[in-house]
Design a protein around this motif. Sequence first.
Motif, PDB file in Angstrom:
ATOM      1  N   GLY A  40      28.626  37.429  38.486  1.00 32.61           N
ATOM      2  CA  GLY A  40      29.398  38.234  39.430  1.00 32.61           C
ATOM      3  C   GLY A  40      30.633  38.843  38.794  1.00 32.61           C
ATOM      4  N   LEU A  41      31.112  38.222  37.723  1.00 35.46           N
ATOM      5  CA  LEU A  41      32.279  38.767  37.014  1.00 35.46           C
ATOM      6  C   LEU A  41      31.993  40.139  36.401  1.00 35.46           C
ATOM      7  N   TYR A  42      30.706  40.459  36.200  1.00 36.90           N
ATOM      8  CA  TYR A  42      30.329  41.750  35.614  1.00 36.90           C
ATOM      9  C   TYR A  42      30.353  42.884  36.632  1.00 36.90           C
ATOM     10  N   GLU A  43      30.494  42.561  37.900  1.00 36.92           N
ATOM     11  CA  GLU A  43      30.573  43.603  38.917  1.00 36.92           C
ATOM     12  C   GLU A  43      31.874  44.379  38.714  1.00 36.92           C
ATOM     13  N   PRO A  44      31.802  45.696  38.597  1.00 40.45           N
ATOM     14  CA  PRO A  44      33.020  46.482  38.359  1.00 40.45           C
ATOM     15  C   PRO A  44      34.095  46.194  39.416  1.00 40.45           C
ATOM     16  N   GLY A  45      35.291  45.928  38.949  1.00 43.82           N
ATOM     17  CA  GLY A  45      36.424  45.687  39.830  1.00 43.82           C
ATOM     18  C   GLY A  45      36.616  44.237  40.227  1.00 43.82           C
ATOM     19  N   PHE A  46      35.634  43.383  39.959  1.00 42.68           N
ATOM     20  CA  PHE A  46      35.727  41.983  40.391  1.00 42.68           C
ATOM     21  C   PHE A  46      36.884  41.264  39.691  1.00 42.68           C
ATOM     22  N   ILE A  47      36.989  41.442  38.394  1.00 45.40           N
ATOM     23  CA  ILE A  47      38.066  40.777  37.646  1.00 45.40           C
ATOM     24  C   ILE A  47      39.421  41.339  38.049  1.00 45.40           C
ATOM     25  N   ASP A  48      39.475  42.647  38.305  1.00 50.92           N
ATOM     26  CA  ASP A  48      40.731  43.246  38.778  1.00 50.92           C
ATOM     27  C   ASP A  48      41.161  42.617  40.102  1.00 50.92           C
ATOM     28  N   ASP A  49      40.190  42.382  40.987  1.00 50.29           N
ATOM     29  CA  ASP A  49      40.501  41.728  42.265  1.00 50.29           C
ATOM     30  C   ASP A  49      41.006  40.302  42.047  1.00 50.29           C
ATOM     31  N   ILE A  50      40.368  39.576  41.140  1.00 52.01           N
ATOM     32  CA  ILE A  50      40.815  38.208  40.843  1.00 52.01           C
ATOM     33  C   ILE A  50      42.242  38.233  40.313  1.00 52.01           C
ATOM     34  N   LEU A  51      42.512  39.155  39.390  1.00 49.24           N
ATOM     35  CA  LEU A  51      43.867  39.260  38.831  1.00 49.24           C
ATOM     36  C   LEU A  51      44.891  39.636  39.898  1.00 49.24           C
ATOM     37  N   ALA A  52      44.433  40.344  40.920  1.00 50.24           N
ATOM     38  CA  ALA A  52      45.314  40.708  42.037  1.00 50.24           C
ATOM     39  C   ALA A  52      45.411  39.577  43.061  1.00 50.24           C
ATOM     40  N   GLY A  53      44.652  38.485  42.822  1.00 43.52           N
ATOM     41  CA  GLY A  53      44.734  37.332  43.715  1.00 43.52           C
ATOM     42  C   GLY A  53      43.795  37.381  44.909  1.00 43.52           C
ATOM     43  N   VAL A  54      42.694  38.120  44.773  1.00 37.93           N
ATOM     44  CA  VAL A  54      41.745  38.240  45.886  1.00 37.93           C
ATOM     45  C   VAL A  54      40.317  38.032  45.382  1.00 37.93           C
ATOM     46  N   VAL A  55      39.556  37.222  46.108  1.00 36.84           N
ATOM     47  CA  VAL A  55      38.122  37.079  45.852  1.00 36.84           C
ATOM     48  C   VAL A  55      37.430  37.432  47.149  1.00 36.84           C
ATOM     49  N   HIS A  56      36.599  38.450  47.078  1.00 33.23           N
ATOM     50  CA  HIS A  56      35.997  39.080  48.267  1.00 33.23           C
ATOM     51  C   HIS A  56      37.148  39.511  49.171  1.00 33.23           C
ATOM     52  N   LYS A  57      37.358  38.838  50.273  1.00 34.79           N
ATOM     53  CA  LYS A  57      38.468  39.228  51.155  1.00 34.79           C
ATOM     54  C   LYS A  57      39.551  38.157  51.204  1.00 34.79           C
TER      55      LYS A  57
END
Length: 158
Positions: A40-57
């Motif tokens: 799932g980490l390969y999904e574009p933007g997923f790591i950016d969301d994690i770095l922003a402190g969000v996983v899914h919602k």
Amino acid sequence: MTRTDTPAGALQEAHIPVQAKLAAAWASIMFLYIYVDYLGLYEPGFIDDILAGVVHKFDTGPTFVSLALTLMAIPSLMILLSTTLPARVNRATNLVVATLYIPVSVYNADGASWSYFYFYGLSIGLEVLLLAFILRAAWTWPRTTRAAASHDLAQARM
């Protein structure tokens, strides 16, 4: 050749205890969880969301991390519990936990992007199939007859 004879070179079916089947199924579920999370980490933007402190919602604060750990610790512990609990408790525990984990697996589709629908759909389908296997194996746990149990008890006393 009688019905009890087997052809030369035929493979012998090994009897696998229910406990081993259950532990193997829980281990398979854990491998799926790990690889789905990793891939799932390969999904574009997923790591950016994690770095922003969000996983899914969800915010990735202490509550999220604790809940995620709990959700993964239970199937991990089920590997051990499936091999060590007494049969009656083992059966009941597997029936309850597997039943509760079906909605947990299905919920993982929430928040998934449509471009990765096949990936998440396949993983959820496999998880639900494994949980169905656990439910079936626990539900159909072989029972001993009174005569066999009495014989086993007599043998144990000798």
